[in-house]
Design an enzyme around this catalytic site. Structure first.
Site, PDB file in Angstrom:
ATOM      1  N   CYS A   2       0.870  -1.179   0.000  1.00 49.19           N
ATOM      2  CA  CYS A   2       0.000   0.000   0.000  1.00 49.19           C
ATOM      3  C   CYS A   2       0.908   1.231   0.000  1.00 49.19           C
ATOM      4  CB  CYS A   2      -0.850   0.028   1.258  1.00 49.19           C
ATOM      5  SG  CYS A   2      -1.806  -1.481   1.495  1.00 49.19           S
ATOM      6  N   ARG A  27       1.162   1.796  -6.059  1.00 52.83           N
ATOM      7  CA  ARG A  27       1.307   0.828  -4.969  1.00 52.83           C
ATOM      8  C   ARG A  27      -0.014   0.185  -4.560  1.00 52.83           C
ATOM      9  NH1 ARG A  27       6.152   1.229  -2.361  1.00 52.83           N
ATOM     10  NH2 ARG A  27       5.294   0.248  -0.511  1.00 52.83           N
ATOM     11  N   TRP A  74      -3.697  -1.614  -1.253  1.00 54.60           N
ATOM     12  CA  TRP A  74      -3.642  -2.836  -2.068  1.00 54.60           C
ATOM     13  C   TRP A  74      -4.111  -3.939  -1.132  1.00 54.60           C
ATOM     14  CZ3 TRP A  74      -3.139  -4.013  -6.996  1.00 54.60           C
ATOM     15  CH2 TRP A  74      -2.782  -5.297  -7.368  1.00 54.60           C
ATOM     16  N   ASN A  98       1.121   0.157   6.004  1.00 54.59           N
ATOM     17  CA  ASN A  98       1.510  -0.652   4.854  1.00 54.59           C
ATOM     18  C   ASN A  98       2.262  -1.850   5.406  1.00 54.59           C
ATOM     19  OD1 ASN A  98       2.586  -1.657   2.431  1.00 54.59           O
ATOM     20  ND2 ASN A  98       4.319  -0.252   2.511  1.00 54.59           N
ATOM     21  N   GLY A  99       1.857  -3.057   4.998  1.00 55.56           N
ATOM     22  CA  GLY A  99       2.535  -4.255   5.490  1.00 55.56           C
ATOM     23  C   GLY A  99       1.510  -5.279   5.942  1.00 55.56           C
ATOM     24  N   GLU A 482       9.783 -20.282 -19.100  1.00 51.40           N
ATOM     25  CA  GLU A 482       9.572 -18.920 -18.606  1.00 51.40           C
ATOM     26  C   GLU A 482      10.735 -18.004 -19.023  1.00 51.40           C
ATOM     27  OE1 GLU A 482       7.285 -17.189 -17.703  1.00 51.40           O
ATOM     28  OE2 GLU A 482       8.103 -15.534 -16.575  1.00 51.40           O
ATOM     29  N   LYS A 486      10.303 -14.686 -21.367  1.00 51.73           N
ATOM     30  CA  LYS A 486      10.752 -13.344 -20.951  1.00 51.73           C
ATOM     31  C   LYS A 486      11.592 -12.720 -22.063  1.00 51.73           C
ATOM     32  CE  LYS A 486       8.618 -12.525 -18.427  1.00 51.73           C
ATOM     33  NZ  LYS A 486       7.607 -13.292 -17.764  1.00 51.73           N
ATOM     34  N   GLU A 489       9.424 -11.765 -25.155  1.00 50.03           N
ATOM     35  CA  GLU A 489       8.513 -10.650 -24.893  1.00 50.03           C
ATOM     36  C   GLU A 489       9.177  -9.287 -24.958  1.00 50.03           C
ATOM     37  OE1 GLU A 489       7.139 -12.056 -20.952  1.00 50.03           O
ATOM     38  OE2 GLU A 489       5.208 -11.315 -21.623  1.00 50.03           O
ATOM     39  N   HIS A 505      15.709 -35.001 -30.236  1.00 46.03           N
ATOM     40  CA  HIS A 505      14.588 -35.401 -31.092  1.00 46.03           C
ATOM     41  C   HIS A 505      14.225 -34.319 -32.099  1.00 46.03           C
ATOM     42  CE1 HIS A 505      14.048 -39.068 -28.856  1.00 46.03           C
ATOM     43  NE2 HIS A 505      14.098 -38.368 -27.719  1.00 46.03           N
ATOM     44  N   LYS A 604      -0.947  -5.679 -20.268  1.00 50.22           N
ATOM     45  CA  LYS A 604      -0.777  -6.260 -18.935  1.00 50.22           C
ATOM     46  C   LYS A 604      -1.923  -7.196 -18.582  1.00 50.22           C
ATOM     47  CE  LYS A 604       1.504  -6.788 -15.208  1.00 50.22           C
ATOM     48  NZ  LYS A 604       2.630  -7.722 -15.374  1.00 50.22           N
TER      49      LYS A 604
HETATM   50  C1  F6R Z   1       4.191 -12.739 -19.477  1.00 51.77           C
HETATM   51  C2  F6R Z   1       2.884 -12.411 -18.975  1.00 51.77           C
HETATM   52  C3  F6R Z   1       1.727 -13.091 -19.589  1.00 51.77           C
HETATM   53  C4  F6R Z   1       0.680 -13.393 -18.513  1.00 51.77           C
HETATM   54  C5  F6R Z   1      -0.590 -13.952 -19.161  1.00 51.77           C
HETATM   55  C6  F6R Z   1      -1.603 -14.332 -18.112  1.00 51.77           C
HETATM   56  O1  F6R Z   1       5.200 -12.002 -18.870  1.00 51.77           O
HETATM   57  O2  F6R Z   1       2.737 -11.599 -18.104  1.00 51.77           O
HETATM   58  O3  F6R Z   1       2.094 -14.257 -20.257  1.00 51.77           O
HETATM   59  O4  F6R Z   1       1.211 -14.301 -17.617  1.00 51.77           O
HETATM   60  O5  F6R Z   1      -1.151 -13.015 -20.023  1.00 51.77           O
HETATM   61  O6  F6R Z   1      -1.914 -13.239 -17.318  1.00 51.77           O
HETATM   62  P1  F6R Z   1      -2.520 -13.403 -15.874  1.00 51.77           P
HETATM   63  O7  F6R Z   1      -1.513 -14.057 -15.030  1.00 51.77           O
HETATM   64  O8  F6R Z   1      -2.839 -12.011 -15.452  1.00 51.77           O
HETATM   65  O9  F6R Z   1      -3.762 -14.245 -16.043  1.00 51.77           O
END
Ligand code: F6R
Length: 609
Positions: A2, A27, A74, A98-99, A482, A486, A489, A505, A604
């Site tokens: 928060c 935050r 939050w 906050n915490g 993963e 990264k 992306e 393979h 996002k």
């Molecule tokens: C990659 C990333 C996306 C999300 C995906 C699912 O860095 O952020 O692959 O993981 O769009 O999103 P959430 O987790 O919000 O359902």
């Protein structure tokens, strides 16, 4: 995570506090509130949702005073609502926090026994009641805060006012950030520097266990026992945008570095070490219901799907329940066999991903229990789930998920412990061992982050590559996926994650001296096999970047680059090996000059199919 702001001085506190909160909205934005102190009277205004709603309330019912505190929330304990919004008030004491207070249930019971009544579901409200309780007898505000803080366990940054103590504010910190700003006859306190940067650049950084009392135009820093501490302010030269990122160049880097705290917050109050179990407040499933589970589906997208793949290893190993992992957009259309004893687990950072939400509805329609692991408490997915485990990573602003991923892995470990204990497939002793390893995790993540400079150098060496391969076996395979995601992306370099044993393979045809291959090879039951796969790469002139742990260092001779993370139990190793891969992607992207925080074509929260 928060945001808190406090002000004591000569100006209208609400204006300063609102301005500060606006800069801290990153935050949290579940609710906001302010309190001012004037003429022996405390006025509080609160509103659910974004700051805009609070501003509306304040325009209709303004408050006045030169001393005030504010909060942007939050949600962790208690859903987002006006009642759970800070500041919290009890008998003349008002608090923003906050915490996470880990022993709040225990303290609440004690205070109830003394006749205190609570209005909210939050852990914070107990701080107001505790201070009130001591103040009632001693009439010493600062002393009462000291005594109250000595009783709480967990993380906090607090700012506190008292009705009977004009123009006095007490703030303290333990495990959550808090900075103090000094102006001309005025003082500021906040979770982060941007909140005060337009008023002062003279900032004092508080350490854990420190407390600051503002009053009479001055300030005094002490420890919790009251011993005076000499502190001198530093002059901050950051521009406002840089300040919002906490001095980091990008939100993604800031969030990578926030992982030790995010993990500690996700664990806070959830490990009952003595009993060898995990306490998951919102899970809403009894031991009998957990014992009846025949099979589990874990359903998610993208990075969350990679966390789900790690979850399968944890749950099958310790709970001995068959687990299927599905990509949400596939699950929803494949007519999955969900039965009354099926547990469907949805993983989502945002809680709004359209495919995951549709998969949840599909599972619910077919029967069985539906539980989600989510970072946004009041988002659609947890709202529609029977039970929820919140990750307490705080808002993630960089589009590429980092701290949300590692906290999902922590939440999956806690869930595994709970289910394993309820079914007795995991002994109390083994559960206690796992709890011990979890508690060491934040420190080991910090140690892993120290590889940053080394990783930056590796990034320089390999930034021009057109393709990358990432290899791992067992629970390191999802970490490889993963790492590759990264890199794709944010740097737009083509990258593939593969189970190391699959190399021969097909993908081995790609290997030549141009191809960097990231090999995840911590010491475990399959590390010898992975080493053989690594040799196959080297025999074809591929360049190897190996990630291993302290025990595996000796068998990784002759690689082009070696990254050594601390040793931890195999169950948690994907958390540690993922972190260098986040940093590698980050540095390559920065060197290539891409938009790290908002990579092209990505959003996002993916709320479309
Ligand atoms: C990659 C990333 C996306 C999300 C995906 C699912 O860095 O952020 O692959 O993981 O769009 O999103 P959430 O987790 O919000 O359902």
């Amino acid at each position: 995570m928060c945001g808190i702001v406090g002000y004591v001085g000569v100006q209208e506190a609400t204006t300063i506090v609102l301005d500060g909160l606006r800069r801290l909205e990153y935050r949290g934005y579940d609710s906001a509130g302010v309190a001012t102190q004037q003429n022996g009277c405390i006025e509080i205004r609160r509103a659910e949702g974004k700051l805009l709603n609070l501003e509306k309330v304040l325009s209709e019912r303004p408050v006045q005073g030169n001393c005030g505190i504010g909060h942007t929330r939050w949600a962790t304990h208690g859903r987002p609502s006006e009642t759970n919004a800070h500041p919290h008030y009890a008998g003349g004491i008002v608090v923003v926090h906050n915490g996470i207070i880990e022993n709040f249930l225990e303290l609440k019971e004690i205070l109830r026994g003394k006749g205190h009544n609570f209005n909210s579901e939050t852990d914070t409200e107990i701080i107001a009641h505790l201070v009130e309780d001591y103040y009632k007898t001693d009439k010493d505000f600062v002393g009462a805060v000291r005594k109250a803080l000595a009783k709480v366990r967990g993380a906090y940054a607090v700012a506190i006012l008292c009705e009977q103590e004009p123009a006095t504010m007490v703030a303290a910190k333990q495990g959550s950030p808090l900075v103090v700003g000094q102006g001309n006859g005025e003082h500021f306190v906040a979770s982060d520097i941007p909140a005060m940067l337009s008023h002062t650049r003279e900032i004092t950084f508080l350490e854990d266990g420190e407390m600051v009392v503002f009053g009479g135009g001055g300030m005094e820093v002490t420890d919790l026992a009251g011993n005076l501490i000499e502190k001198s302010p530093k002059t901050i030269t950051w521009d406002p945008i840089m300040a919002e990122k906490g001095g980091y160049k990008h939100f993604m880097l800031k969030e990578i570095y926030e992982q030790p705290r995010a993990i500690a917050d996700t664990l806070a109050g959830r490990l009952t070490e003595d009993e060898g179990d995990a306490y998951l407040e919102g899970l809403n499933l009894s031991d009998q219901q957990l014992q009846a589970v025949d099979n589990i589906f874990i359903v998610a997208c993208g990075t969350s799907w990679h966390a789900a793949l790690v979850g399968k290893f944890l749950l099958e190993k310790h709970c001995r329940i068959p687990v299927d992992v599905d990509i949400a957009s596939e699950f929803r259309y494949r007519d999955p066999i969900v039965q009354s004893n099926t547990l469907t687990l949805l993983l989502s950072q945002s809680g709004e991903t359209a495919d995951t939400l549709a998969a949840l509805r599909e599972a619910k329609a077919k029967g069985g229990q539906v539980v989600s692991i989510c970072n946004v408490v009041e988002s659609s997915i947890p709202r529609e789930s029977d039970g929820v485990i919140c990750t307490h990573a705080g808002p993630e602003i960089g589009v590429a998920s980092t701290k949300a991923f590692t906290t999902q892995l922590v939440a999956l470990t806690l869930l595994t412990m709970r289910i394993g204990r309820s079914r007795n497939s995991l002994s109390a002793e083994n559960c206690r061992d796992l709890a011990q390893e979890l508690l060491k995790l934040p420190r080991k993540v910090e140690a892993t982050l120290e590889l940053n400079d080394q990783i930056e150098a590796i990034a320089r060496e390999f930034m021009a590559a057109q393709d990358f391969l990432y290899l791992g076996r067992g629970n390191q395979y999802p970490a490889a996926l993963e790492g590759a995601l990264k890199l794709k992306e944010i740097s737009y370099i083509h990258a593939e994650g593969y189970p190391a044993g699959e190399l021969k393979h097909g993908p081995i045809a790609l290997i030549d001296e141009q191809m960097p291959v990231v090999v995840l090879v911590p010491e475990n039951a399959t590390s010898e096999k992975v080493l053989s796969n690594m040799k196959e790469v080297q025999a074809r002139a591929g360049k190897v970047i190996a990630v291993t742990d302290a025990n595996g260092e000796s068998f990784c001779d002759n690689v082009d680059s070696l990254l050594v993370v601390p040793k931890i139990t195999d169950d948690l190793m994907p958390i540690l090996t993922s972190i260098p891969l986040q940093l590698l992607a980050y540095h390559i992207a920065v060197l290539k000059g891409t938009d790290v925080d908002q990579p092209r074509n990505l959003a996002k929260s993916v709320t479309v199919e």
